[in-house]
Design a protein around this motif. Structure first.
Motif, PDB file in Angstrom:
ATOM      1  N   SER A 253      26.396  32.094  38.770  1.00 55.06           N
ATOM      2  CA  SER A 253      27.756  31.539  38.908  1.00 55.06           C
ATOM      3  C   SER A 253      27.415  30.071  38.451  1.00 55.06           C
ATOM      4  O   SER A 253      26.466  29.548  38.751  1.00 55.06           O
ATOM      5  N   SER A 254      28.442  29.382  38.043  1.00 58.54           N
ATOM      6  CA  SER A 254      28.311  28.026  37.581  1.00 58.54           C
ATOM      7  C   SER A 254      29.472  26.982  38.247  1.00 58.54           C
ATOM      8  O   SER A 254      30.478  27.879  38.248  1.00 58.54           O
ATOM      9  N   VAL A 255      29.184  25.995  38.304  1.00 59.09           N
ATOM     10  CA  VAL A 255      30.232  25.146  39.168  1.00 59.09           C
ATOM     11  C   VAL A 255      30.186  23.561  38.544  1.00 59.09           C
ATOM     12  O   VAL A 255      29.140  23.226  38.110  1.00 59.09           O
TER      13      VAL A 255
ATOM     14  N   TRP B 138      34.637  26.928  39.460  1.00 57.54           N
ATOM     15  CA  TRP B 138      33.715  28.203  39.563  1.00 57.54           C
ATOM     16  C   TRP B 138      33.691  29.258  38.663  1.00 57.54           C
ATOM     17  O   TRP B 138      34.838  29.599  38.314  1.00 57.54           O
ATOM     18  N   SER B 139      32.751  29.538  37.925  1.00 55.04           N
ATOM     19  CA  SER B 139      32.944  30.601  36.902  1.00 55.04           C
ATOM     20  C   SER B 139      31.716  31.485  37.014  1.00 55.04           C
ATOM     21  O   SER B 139      30.612  31.155  37.723  1.00 55.04           O
ATOM     22  N   ILE B 140      31.485  32.701  36.244  1.00 50.79           N
ATOM     23  CA  ILE B 140      30.268  33.379  36.183  1.00 50.79           C
ATOM     24  C   ILE B 140      30.035  33.633  34.737  1.00 50.79           C
ATOM     25  O   ILE B 140      30.826  33.982  33.813  1.00 50.79           O
ATOM     26  N   ALA B 141      29.019  33.660  34.236  1.00 52.60           N
ATOM     27  CA  ALA B 141      28.380  33.852  32.890  1.00 52.60           C
ATOM     28  C   ALA B 141      27.115  34.669  32.816  1.00 52.60           C
ATOM     29  O   ALA B 141      26.148  34.495  33.623  1.00 52.60           O
TER      30      ALA B 141
ATOM     31  N   ASN C  52      30.746  33.910  29.191  1.00 56.59           N
ATOM     32  CA  ASN C  52      31.708  33.786  30.480  1.00 56.59           C
ATOM     33  C   ASN C  52      32.381  34.897  30.753  1.00 56.59           C
ATOM     34  O   ASN C  52      33.316  35.410  29.924  1.00 56.59           O
ATOM     35  N   LEU C  53      32.205  35.463  31.958  1.00 55.87           N
ATOM     36  CA  LEU C  53      32.897  37.004  32.216  1.00 55.87           C
ATOM     37  C   LEU C  53      34.233  36.514  32.695  1.00 55.87           C
ATOM     38  O   LEU C  53      35.006  37.540  33.018  1.00 55.87           O
ATOM     39  N   LEU C  54      34.667  35.241  32.824  1.00 54.23           N
ATOM     40  CA  LEU C  54      36.019  35.007  33.264  1.00 54.23           C
ATOM     41  C   LEU C  54      36.961  34.517  32.306  1.00 54.23           C
ATOM     42  O   LEU C  54      38.047  33.805  32.458  1.00 54.23           O
ATOM     43  N   SER C  55      36.256  34.854  30.956  1.00 56.70           N
ATOM     44  CA  SER C  55      37.080  34.083  29.832  1.00 56.70           C
ATOM     45  C   SER C  55      37.866  35.354  29.331  1.00 56.70           C
ATOM     46  O   SER C  55      37.368  36.637  28.962  1.00 56.70           O
ATOM     47  N   PRO C  56      39.269  35.073  29.295  1.00 59.89           N
ATOM     48  CA  PRO C  56      40.260  36.398  28.957  1.00 59.89           C
ATOM     49  C   PRO C  56      40.217  36.594  27.633  1.00 59.89           C
ATOM     50  O   PRO C  56      40.777  37.839  27.216  1.00 59.89           O
ATOM     51  N   GLY C  57      40.054  35.779  26.695  1.00 61.03           N
ATOM     52  CA  GLY C  57      39.995  36.012  25.237  1.00 61.03           C
ATOM     53  C   GLY C  57      41.260  36.078  24.393  1.00 61.03           C
ATOM     54  O   GLY C  57      42.078  35.602  25.621  1.00 61.03           O
ATOM     55  N   GLU C  58      41.441  36.443  23.515  1.00 62.79           N
ATOM     56  CA  GLU C  58      42.851  36.410  22.853  1.00 62.79           C
ATOM     57  C   GLU C  58      43.726  37.401  23.263  1.00 62.79           C
ATOM     58  O   GLU C  58      44.884  37.334  23.231  1.00 62.79           O
ATOM     59  N   THR C  59      43.278  38.575  23.723  1.00 61.29           N
ATOM     60  CA  THR C  59      43.957  39.568  24.073  1.00 61.29           C
ATOM     61  C   THR C  59      43.554  40.111  25.522  1.00 61.29           C
ATOM     62  O   THR C  59      42.832  40.913  25.752  1.00 61.29           O
ATOM     63  N   PRO C  60      43.998  39.151  26.589  1.00 60.88           N
ATOM     64  CA  PRO C  60      43.520  39.745  28.066  1.00 60.88           C
ATOM     65  C   PRO C  60      43.798  41.146  28.252  1.00 60.88           C
ATOM     66  O   PRO C  60      43.260  41.774  29.205  1.00 60.88           O
TER      67      PRO C  60
END
Length: 699
Positions: free
Chosen positions: A188-190, A323-326, A332-340
């Motif tokens: 996790s990153s903060v 807060w995010s996780i990578a 980045n596991l919380l990045s939705p990308g172009e087509t979530p």
């Protein structure tokens, strides 16, 4: 003059220094521990210690300390010099691997919440190699964990590291199911945004309430506050700019990624925001940031206030925990990308967060509970005490389509048209920013906005990491046993949305109607105060989850509950005693002096000419006399109520008495005192006013 890139991290024993000063084998072993969480090889400790000492001494250090974060909310350090006697009567500079790995500070005076007896003084500090050592002044500071003789965690770092390991373990299980065998760890990153106030040292010293409690307990509203919104993002005044310049310099030397600085909403309020980094390091950096903010302020004749609500009637100070996780590969596991809608892995991690926040909304509220933050939450300047999630229009539409099993058309890109040809054209984001939400998705991370300015970010991230780890564990257990992975995955995502969508709210969190809807229709929790929420730390579901992931033992949880309630009680009792003292020894005598002089003035007028009207003096003397009587009576009532706290059976009962009685009496005492301030001549009033404090630095 050195550039920022030349001196950035110059006081840190970071990767660059380790690579240059350690042998290839020692460096590789230490990096494996740092990057992959591998066990520390004790054989490398002496080599690391020797290189660390040589580097520190070359930079002027004479001492070292095991720098740790006890349950006081601040950091602690005991300094030992590097010197050892030499046979010729001189000294040599030594530092061993044993001294690096383990320290033995006296633990007797640190909060333990019953984890040890008073006579059991021994405690241990253990080197945390995942957080770089640094030099502060002439001391090498070694980040460490802190535990009791029996092995119980007496700090905030140990449970934080445990929660990060729990999240790593469960997230890797999910990634393996999606075919990712390359990721070695998930962290996790903060990035904690830090708000603060600056006041002049002279005015601070003249306010006993600020000196003893960090906030003003009395103070009438000034003619101008934040009504004009002219301070927010306004031009930074020269004195404040000079402070910020030196603050950045000191933070950058320590490798702290201070990025953004600006004026905040309230007068004399400002903010510093760093680039986000690994949670453990971000926590260490934020503790250092708060310490250095206060030290640098003193050099500029200022005081940095980190209390959550130093002034009534203007915004308090928070700390936004981004807060995010990578993965270690940078995904980045919380990045939705172009087509979530088509990004199943993202949707599963998103659902894990939604489920975690809903299932453990009480733990998130507990993680930010302090006496100071109770004044701020729900005050139309910070999120309410009710926990909810903001996702924005696009993700909300994605989840609705999944829940109803209907096609998702996707959010259209809207180009911003500003009506001026020379201005650049750009696409509008698919979601707005909701500043009223406690837990808001902001593109590729969540912003947890309930933390108070003085809070350690460790507590919030411990609970967040642990709760998400629990969601991921439930998912992994099901998916690993699934006959059809895709079918099970889709069904699980859909079920999560249906079961937990009541926690999602994209509207105005400041609206009173939302609180009613949240509690009465959605069944969300509303723990307004620390005594309301803190006992729920020991609810069975919370104890079961936190102990199952080995983040806390049950004994450690009981100690935390005890310590936090004790801190709450002690904080408010200090505030109430300060109010009693200020009212008795300063406010009442000041008003009486003014009344006496008014009376003398009226008497002198009448002696000169009996026909002279003294209606102004007479009316003011009467009004002030009534206020003095009210102040005296409320002071005695508050003092008596404080004495009654000794009858409380335990700390829980005491905290409830404070919530239900003491805080009300404090408010009742403040009212006549603040009214008296508005009609007492300025030269009589014993403290700087709100107008002086809030606008003194801006001059």
């Amino acid at each position: 003059m050195a550039t920022v890139s030349e001196y950035f991290g110059s006081m840190v024993f970071d990767d660059r220094v380790m690579k240059a000063n350690l042998s290839a084998s020692v460096y590789a072993s230490l990096k494996k521990t740092i990057d992959e969480g591998a066990k520390l090889d004790p054989s490398v400790a002496n080599a690391v210690a020797d290189a660390m000492k040589d580097w520190a001494v070359a930079h002027g250090a004479t001492h070292y300390t095991h720098w740790f974060q006890p349950l006081t909310g601040i950091t602690a350090e005991k300094h030992d010099s590097f010197i050892s006697p030499s046979p010729d009567g001189g000294v040599i500079m030594e530092f061993s691997g044993k001294e690096l790995i383990k320290g033995e500070p006296d633990a007797s005076s640190f909060p333990s919440g019953g984890l040890r007896a008073t006579f059991e003084a021994r405690g241990y500090t253990a080197w945390d190699p995942t957080s770089y050592a640094f030099i502060k002044g002439k001391t090498l500071c070694i980040p460490t964990a802190f535990c009791s003789y029996a092995g119980h965690a007496l700090d905030k770092k140990t449970p934080l590291l445990r929660s990060m390991e729990a999240l790593n373990k469960q997230a890797l299980r999910i990634l393996r199911l999606f075919g990712n065998d390359k990721a070695k760890c998930v962290r996790s990153s903060v990035g904690p945004e830090q708000e603060y106030f600056l006041v002049t040292k002279e005015m601070y010293d003249a306010r006993p309430d600020l000196r003893f409690t960090g906030r003003t307990l009395f103070g009438a509203k000034p003619p101008k506050g934040q009504e004009m919104d002219d301070h927010y993002f306004g031009v930074i005044k020269p004195r404040v700019a000079a402070y910020m310049e030196e603050l950045n310099h000191e933070l950058w030397k320590l490798g702290i990624l201070a990025k953004t600085e600006h004026n905040e909403v309230a007068p004399a309020q400002h903010e510093l925001a760093p680039i986000y980094t690994t949670t453990n390091i971000a926590t260490d950096h934020n503790q250092l940031t708060m310490e250095i903010m206060q030290k640098v302020a003193q050099k500029h004749g200022l005081v940095c206030l980190l209390h959550e609500k130093p002034f009534a009637g203007v915004n308090g100070s928070g700390k936004h925990n981004n807060w995010s996780i990578a993965t270690d590969q940078g995904q980045n596991l919380l990045s939705p990308g172009e087509t979530p809608y088509e990004n199943a892995q993202f949707l599963l991690f998103l659902c894990a967060v939604i489920k975690a926040v809903d299932d453990y909304q009480d733990l998130l509220r507990i993680a930010v509970a302090t006496a100071g933050n109770d004044h701020r939450l729900g005050a139309n300047e910070a999120p309410p005490a009710v926990v909810s999630i903001f996702l924005g229009d696009e993700l909300n539409a994605v989840l609705e389509a999944i829940e109803t099993d209907t096609p998702y058309k996707g959010a259209e890109k809207t180009q911003m048209k500003l009506g001026v040809d020379v201005l650049p054209k750009f696409n509008r984001d698919t979601t707005d920013r909701n500043r009223t939400s406690p837990f808001a998705f902001t593109g590729n991370k969540f912003e947890f906005r309930m933390l108070g300015s003085s809070n350690s970010i460790a507590c919030a991230n411990i609970m967040l990491n642990s709760a998400v780890a629990e969601s991921l564990k439930i998912y992994a257990d099901r998916l690993e046993q699934a006959d059809d992975f895709k079918t099970t995955l889709n069904a699980m995502i859909r079920k999560t949305i249906k079961d937990h969508k009541h926690i999602i709210f994209n509207g105005n969190g400041y609206d009173d109607s939302w609180i009613k809807e949240a509690t009465e229709q959605r069944g969300l929790l509303n723990y307004r105060t620390t005594p309301d929420c803190m006992p729920h730390l020991l609810d069975k579901k919370n104890v079961d989850m936190l102990t199952a992931h080995k983040v806390y033992s049950e004994e450690e949880l009981r100690s935390r509950c005890e310590i936090m309630l004790e801190n709450y009680c002690k904080t408010v009792v200090i505030e109430a005693n300060t109010m009693v003292d200020m009212a008795r020894t300063q406010i009442v005598p000041a008003v009486e002096s003014y009344v006496y002089d008014l009376t003398k003035t009226a008497t002198a007028k009448k002696a000169l000419d009996a026909s002279i009207s003294c209606s102004y003096e007479t009316a003011l003397v009467k009004k002030l006399s009534v206020l003095v009587d009210r102040i005296a009576a409320k002071t005695e009532e508050l003092d008596d109520a404080l004495l009654s706290l000794h009858d409380a059976e335990n700390v829980t009962a005491e905290s409830e008495m404070i919530r239900d009685r003491i805080l009300c009496l404090m408010s009742e005492l403040r009212l006549p005192c603040d009214e008296a301030e508005t009609i007492t001549a300025k030269k009589y009033w014993p403290f700087p006013t709100y107008g002086d404090l809030l606008f003194g630095v801006q001059a």
